[in-house]
Scaffold this motif. Sequence first.
Motif, short mmCIF file in Angstrom:
data_model
loop_
_atom_site.label_atom_id
_atom_site.label_comp_id
_atom_site.label_asym_id
_atom_site.label_seq_id
_atom_site.Cartn_x
_atom_site.Cartn_y
_atom_site.Cartn_z
N ASP A 11 19.68 17.10 -7.97
CA ASP A 11 19.97 15.88 -8.73
C ASP A 11 20.73 16.17 -10.03
OD1 ASP A 11 17.49 17.08 -9.58
OD2 ASP A 11 17.15 15.34 -10.84
N SER A 12 20.78 17.42 -10.45
CA SER A 12 21.49 17.79 -11.67
C SER A 12 22.91 18.27 -11.34
CB SER A 12 20.74 18.91 -12.41
OG SER A 12 21.58 19.56 -13.34
N ALA A 13 23.91 17.61 -11.94
CA ALA A 13 25.29 18.01 -11.71
C ALA A 13 25.52 19.44 -12.20
CB ALA A 13 26.24 17.05 -12.44
N PHE A 14 24.86 19.79 -13.31
CA PHE A 14 24.98 21.14 -13.85
C PHE A 14 24.45 22.17 -12.86
CE2 PHE A 14 22.84 24.67 -16.03
CZ PHE A 14 23.93 25.27 -16.67
N MET A 15 23.28 21.89 -12.29
CA MET A 15 22.68 22.83 -11.35
C MET A 15 23.49 22.92 -10.07
SD MET A 15 20.09 24.29 -12.73
CE MET A 15 19.21 24.97 -11.34
N ARG A 16 24.02 21.79 -9.60
CA ARG A 16 24.86 21.82 -8.40
C ARG A 16 26.06 22.74 -8.60
NH1 ARG A 16 23.93 16.16 -8.46
NH2 ARG A 16 26.07 15.69 -9.11
N LYS A 17 26.70 22.59 -9.76
CA LYS A 17 27.88 23.40 -10.05
C LYS A 17 27.51 24.89 -10.16
CE LYS A 17 32.24 23.94 -11.60
NZ LYS A 17 32.28 25.36 -11.96
N LEU A 18 26.39 25.17 -10.83
CA LEU A 18 25.96 26.55 -11.02
C LEU A 18 25.64 27.21 -9.68
CD1 LEU A 18 25.64 28.26 -13.58
CD2 LEU A 18 23.21 27.68 -13.59
N ILE A 19 24.87 26.52 -8.86
CA ILE A 19 24.48 27.06 -7.55
C ILE A 19 25.72 27.26 -6.67
CG2 ILE A 19 23.19 26.59 -5.42
CD1 ILE A 19 21.18 25.03 -7.26
N MET A 20 26.62 26.27 -6.69
CA MET A 20 27.84 26.35 -5.90
C MET A 20 28.68 27.56 -6.32
SD MET A 20 30.76 23.44 -5.25
CE MET A 20 31.29 23.41 -6.98
N ASP A 21 28.82 27.76 -7.64
CA ASP A 21 29.60 28.88 -8.15
C ASP A 21 28.98 30.23 -7.76
OD1 ASP A 21 31.38 27.12 -9.25
OD2 ASP A 21 30.65 27.35 -11.32
N LYS A 107 12.88 28.52 -9.69
CA LYS A 107 13.78 28.40 -10.84
C LYS A 107 13.14 29.11 -12.04
CE LYS A 107 15.95 24.02 -9.51
NZ LYS A 107 16.15 22.60 -9.88
N PRO A 108 13.90 29.90 -12.75
CA PRO A 108 13.32 30.70 -13.85
C PRO A 108 12.71 29.88 -14.97
CG PRO A 108 15.51 31.49 -13.28
CD PRO A 108 15.32 30.20 -12.56
N SER A 109 13.31 28.71 -15.27
CA SER A 109 12.84 27.96 -16.45
C SER A 109 12.92 26.45 -16.26
CB SER A 109 13.66 28.37 -17.69
OG SER A 109 15.05 28.25 -17.44
N ILE A 112 16.14 22.29 -15.09
CA ILE A 112 17.48 22.72 -15.51
C ILE A 112 17.36 24.15 -16.02
CG2 ILE A 112 19.46 22.22 -16.97
CD1 ILE A 112 18.85 20.02 -14.97
N SER A 113 17.69 25.10 -15.18
CA SER A 113 17.52 26.51 -15.55
C SER A 113 18.85 27.09 -16.01
CB SER A 113 16.98 27.31 -14.35
OG SER A 113 15.61 27.01 -14.12
N LEU A 114 19.02 27.17 -17.32
CA LEU A 114 20.25 27.74 -17.87
C LEU A 114 20.37 29.23 -17.54
CD1 LEU A 114 20.21 26.03 -21.39
CD2 LEU A 114 21.46 25.30 -19.35
N ASP A 115 19.22 29.84 -17.22
CA ASP A 115 19.21 31.27 -16.90
C ASP A 115 19.11 31.50 -15.39
OD1 ASP A 115 16.69 30.24 -16.70
OD2 ASP A 115 15.69 31.87 -17.79
N LEU A 116 19.69 30.61 -14.61
CA LEU A 116 19.63 30.72 -13.15
C LEU A 116 20.28 32.02 -12.65
CD1 LEU A 116 18.53 28.80 -10.87
CD2 LEU A 116 20.90 28.23 -10.39
N HIS A 117 21.14 32.60 -13.49
CA HIS A 117 21.80 33.85 -13.10
C HIS A 117 20.78 34.96 -12.78
CE1 HIS A 117 21.09 34.36 -17.45
NE2 HIS A 117 20.99 35.64 -17.17
N LYS A 118 19.56 34.81 -13.31
CA LYS A 118 18.52 35.82 -13.07
C LYS A 118 18.16 35.92 -11.60
CE LYS A 118 16.26 35.48 -17.62
NZ LYS A 118 15.02 35.05 -18.31
N ILE A 119 18.32 34.82 -10.88
CA ILE A 119 17.93 34.82 -9.47
C ILE A 119 19.14 34.65 -8.55
CG2 ILE A 119 15.52 34.15 -9.79
CD1 ILE A 119 17.91 31.48 -8.76
N ASP A 122 19.06 36.96 -5.50
CA ASP A 122 17.99 36.51 -4.60
C ASP A 122 18.42 35.26 -3.84
OD1 ASP A 122 15.46 37.01 -3.58
OD2 ASP A 122 14.48 35.64 -4.98
N LEU A 123 19.08 34.35 -4.53
CA LEU A 123 19.56 33.12 -3.90
C LEU A 123 20.56 33.44 -2.79
CD1 LEU A 123 19.84 30.01 -3.86
CD2 LEU A 123 21.56 30.23 -5.65
N ILE A 124 21.52 34.30 -3.08
CA ILE A 124 22.52 34.67 -2.07
C ILE A 124 21.85 35.34 -0.89
CG2 ILE A 124 24.45 36.26 -1.62
CD1 ILE A 124 25.35 35.70 -4.55
N ARG A 125 20.93 36.26 -1.17
CA ARG A 125 20.24 36.99 -0.10
C ARG A 125 19.46 36.06 0.81
NH1 ARG A 125 15.22 38.88 0.30
NH2 ARG A 125 14.75 38.46 -1.89
#
Length: 366
Positions: A11-21, A107-109, A112-119, A122-125
């Motif tokens: 539901d978050s446009a920010f998260m959609r973009k982050l995950i997609m990237d 989700k780490p936090s 809206i996880s601004l630090d999603l890069h931490k996982i 794991d997400l790709i795997r």
Amino acid sequence: MKKINVLVVDDSAFMRKLIMDFLSEDPQINVVGTARNGEDGIKKLKELKPDVITMDVEMPVLNGMEALKIIMKQHPVPVVMLSSTTKEGTENTIAAIQYGAIDFIAKPSGAISLDLHKIKEDLIRKVISASKVNRKQLVELATDKYLSTTQDNNYSKIELKEASPLLKIHPNKRNDATQRIICIGTSTGGPRALQNVLTKLPANLDAGVLIVQHMPAGFTKSLAARLNTLCSISVKEASDGEVVQKGTAYIAPGGFHMRTKQIGANIVINLDQTEARNGHRPAVDVLFESVSEIKHYMKVAVIMTGMGSDGSKGLVALKNNGSVIAIAESQATSIVFGMPKAAIATKLVDEVQDVENIAKTILKYV
């Protein structure tokens, strides 16, 4: 090389973009579209026909849980859930896996996880792993009547039925050990497999059960609590220093290796946060290697559905030390056949069984 087509639902446009990237960085993955809630996700699923869906649990209009139920009923596709680590979030995630989700990411936090890069890795795997699931099993998950008794977290203890007469152990499997211990390792698809096995073990089981299920911290407690409501044996998240009791299953906490220490006739659980083994903590290899050092016990080792090879090295250690029966889940019922396949490749597995027959097989030897 055929790319894995992925639909991202959040539901978050920010998260959609982050995950997609993040996903697009991997050459094996192609993000074919995004959706803003479960309802939109179901519509896009029909249009885009993705190989895998990543889906947030908490969304407006139609949340991830309800959307998952519809997807599994109408268009079964491997789904990887994204969840918060709140108590409600972990409980919903465990329930989602029972409804048919292949795996999940914490989700780490929060939402809206601004630090999603931490996982990211794991997400790709897990997306790549989900693309390799047994599609026949995925369809069966969607119609599994076995799961229909566990709707909406309203669980009740299964009535204890008399255990069927135990089969005689084959003469060459006999040993002088009077004590028994069962150790189980599993990963992707494991919560459902564990439910299938543990609910068929009787309350008077003459052994303790030690379990490693690959999961992050927080989620193993919810898994144990849920299984405890369904099983005749007791199921709990393991605590450091506790003595293993017969008729009780202990699940290694996420983020901790589970080892055993023998003190007299007792087996004591030790938890530690030493280095991850092949990316896993807890690791099945660590548990199995530790159990291999226990003396005067007959051991049953079970390896079920999961990606990778965790458990196969530990199985070698077990077989090199004392009396061990090894059971692997069959390819026919494994959501992902990696871990059982690696175990079978050691040529040390005594029986390969469909998941619904594993409890009965355990009881042959315990």
